[in-house]
Design a protein around this motif. Sequence first.
Motif, PDB file in Angstrom:
ATOM      1  N   SER A 104      29.412  13.526  30.109  1.00 27.77           N
ATOM      2  CA  SER A 104      28.138  13.028  29.591  1.00 27.77           C
ATOM      3  C   SER A 104      26.971  13.930  29.972  1.00 27.77           C
ATOM      4  N   GLY A 105      27.193  14.776  30.981  1.00 30.63           N
ATOM      5  CA  GLY A 105      26.109  15.610  31.490  1.00 30.63           C
ATOM      6  C   GLY A 105      25.162  14.874  32.419  1.00 30.63           C
ATOM      7  N   ARG A 106      25.462  13.628  32.739  1.00 26.72           N
ATOM      8  CA  ARG A 106      24.595  12.813  33.579  1.00 26.72           C
ATOM      9  C   ARG A 106      25.296  12.464  34.890  1.00 26.72           C
ATOM     10  N   GLY A 107      24.490  12.296  35.937  1.00 25.12           N
ATOM     11  CA  GLY A 107      25.021  11.937  37.239  1.00 25.12           C
ATOM     12  C   GLY A 107      24.836  10.463  37.531  1.00 25.12           C
ATOM     13  N   TRP A 108      25.085  10.110  38.799  1.00 27.11           N
ATOM     14  CA  TRP A 108      25.041   8.704  39.191  1.00 27.11           C
ATOM     15  C   TRP A 108      24.622   8.611  40.653  1.00 27.11           C
ATOM     16  N   VAL A 109      23.873   7.571  40.964  1.00 29.33           N
ATOM     17  CA  VAL A 109      23.510   7.236  42.342  1.00 29.33           C
ATOM     18  C   VAL A 109      23.954   5.799  42.578  1.00 29.33           C
ATOM     19  N   THR A 110      24.728   5.578  43.616  1.00 31.26           N
ATOM     20  CA  THR A 110      25.266   4.248  43.858  1.00 31.26           C
ATOM     21  C   THR A 110      25.135   3.892  45.334  1.00 31.26           C
ATOM     22  N   GLY A 111      25.093   2.604  45.618  1.00 27.41           N
ATOM     23  CA  GLY A 111      24.952   2.138  46.992  1.00 27.41           C
ATOM     24  C   GLY A 111      26.164   1.364  47.451  1.00 27.41           C
ATOM     25  N   GLU A 112      26.464   1.486  48.731  1.00 26.34           N
ATOM     26  CA  GLU A 112      27.457   0.635  49.375  1.00 26.34           C
ATOM     27  C   GLU A 112      26.818   0.052  50.627  1.00 26.34           C
ATOM     28  N   TYR A 113      27.140  -1.198  50.914  1.00 27.69           N
ATOM     29  CA  TYR A 113      26.461  -1.942  51.977  1.00 27.69           C
ATOM     30  C   TYR A 113      27.500  -2.685  52.805  1.00 27.69           C
ATOM     31  N   GLY A 114      27.281  -2.697  54.096  1.00 24.66           N
ATOM     32  CA  GLY A 114      28.166  -3.440  54.978  1.00 24.66           C
ATOM     33  C   GLY A 114      27.439  -3.835  56.244  1.00 24.66           C
ATOM     34  N   MET A 115      28.000  -4.814  56.938  1.00 26.86           N
ATOM     35  CA  MET A 115      27.392  -5.299  58.174  1.00 26.86           C
ATOM     36  C   MET A 115      28.447  -5.315  59.270  1.00 26.86           C
ATOM     37  N   LEU A 116      28.118  -4.716  60.408  1.00 25.35           N
ATOM     38  CA  LEU A 116      29.054  -4.714  61.523  1.00 25.35           C
ATOM     39  C   LEU A 116      29.268  -6.139  62.036  1.00 25.35           C
ATOM     40  N   PRO A 117      30.457  -6.427  62.564  1.00 25.47           N
ATOM     41  CA  PRO A 117      30.755  -7.801  62.998  1.00 25.47           C
ATOM     42  C   PRO A 117      29.727  -8.382  63.961  1.00 25.47           C
ATOM     43  N   ARG A 118      29.228  -7.576  64.907  1.00 26.60           N
ATOM     44  CA  ARG A 118      28.268  -8.117  65.857  1.00 26.60           C
ATOM     45  C   ARG A 118      26.837  -7.683  65.555  1.00 26.60           C
ATOM     46  N   ALA A 119      26.552  -7.466  64.267  1.00 22.35           N
ATOM     47  CA  ALA A 119      25.168  -7.236  63.862  1.00 22.35           C
ATOM     48  C   ALA A 119      24.349  -8.514  63.957  1.00 22.35           C
ATOM     49  N   THR A 120      25.039  -9.647  64.009  1.00 23.41           N
ATOM     50  CA  THR A 120      24.383 -10.947  64.058  1.00 23.41           C
ATOM     51  C   THR A 120      24.676 -11.647  65.382  1.00 23.41           C
ATOM     52  N   GLU A 121      24.000 -12.759  65.603  1.00 26.07           N
ATOM     53  CA  GLU A 121      24.101 -13.456  66.891  1.00 26.07           C
ATOM     54  C   GLU A 121      25.529 -13.912  67.184  1.00 26.07           C
ATOM     55  N   THR A 122      26.226 -14.343  66.167  1.00 23.27           N
ATOM     56  CA  THR A 122      27.644 -14.680  66.323  1.00 23.27           C
ATOM     57  C   THR A 122      28.455 -13.697  65.482  1.00 23.27           C
ATOM     58  N   ARG A 123      29.678 -13.455  65.884  1.00 21.00           N
ATOM     59  CA  ARG A 123      30.498 -12.450  65.203  1.00 21.00           C
ATOM     60  C   ARG A 123      30.832 -12.883  63.778  1.00 21.00           C
ATOM     61  N   THR A 124      30.644 -11.948  62.853  1.00 18.66           N
ATOM     62  CA  THR A 124      31.041 -12.152  61.462  1.00 18.66           C
ATOM     63  C   THR A 124      32.305 -11.349  61.203  1.00 18.66           C
TER      64      THR A 124
END
Length: 244
Positions: free
Chosen positions: A59-79
């Motif tokens: 197509s001659g065109r590129g792409w920008v994409t996102g990926e997101y994640g959260m570490l288990p202890r990013a929060t007060e209780t483990r996820t």
Amino acid sequence: MSPTMVRPSGRAADQLRAVLLEPGYSKYAEGSCLVRFGDTHVLCAATFETRVPPWLRDSGRGWVTGEYGMLPRATETRTPREATRGGQSGRTHEIQRLIGRALRAVTDLAALGERQIRLDCDVLQADGGTRTAAITGAWVALRLALDRARREGRIAADPLRGQVAAISCGIYAGVAVLDLDYSEDSTAEADANFVLTADGRIVEIQGTAETAPMSHAQFDEMLRLARAGIHRLTELQLRAVAAV
């Protein structure tokens, strides 16, 4: 601010949390930024790839994409890790798509050519506003990755057409406030995420009334606060890029 309303953090209604953008945090990524909005910390890393999704081939065109994640202890209780639960949640998919849309809004995909930039946004610590912090830091990572690609001769023209950042606003104790932390977000009467360009144009707004419908006047005040907050964030983005 209402004389009877005090934010849990003690901040003024129009005051951001302490924001720090640390560019070049990752040794190996083509572009990276550790972004801190108070106690919310997100590592954003950009990877430059010489292939595109199948639907964009030839197509001659590129792409920008996102990926997101959260570490288990990013929060007060483990996820639990999403991989152990059989796949990503609907919330994760939603945030990933939001990050991608936000960054594509300021990227000339034709100028990028048939190349993809993947933006990995990993939450190290969460205290509200992880998606807005991710978008703000991802722009820095993208800017640095594209600068490196130009220096190395992988692209000729600059595909970035401007800046984008994001911030939350809400109605807390009847007052419009900027940049909600978790204690405010969890009890707000209404909250919204604003994704705006540096010159105040709207990329996306996600807003919800939690206890009662918000008025037009309240929404207008949140938008005013958001534009002022985005102005400050885009200044910090430029400083971060210049520091590399």
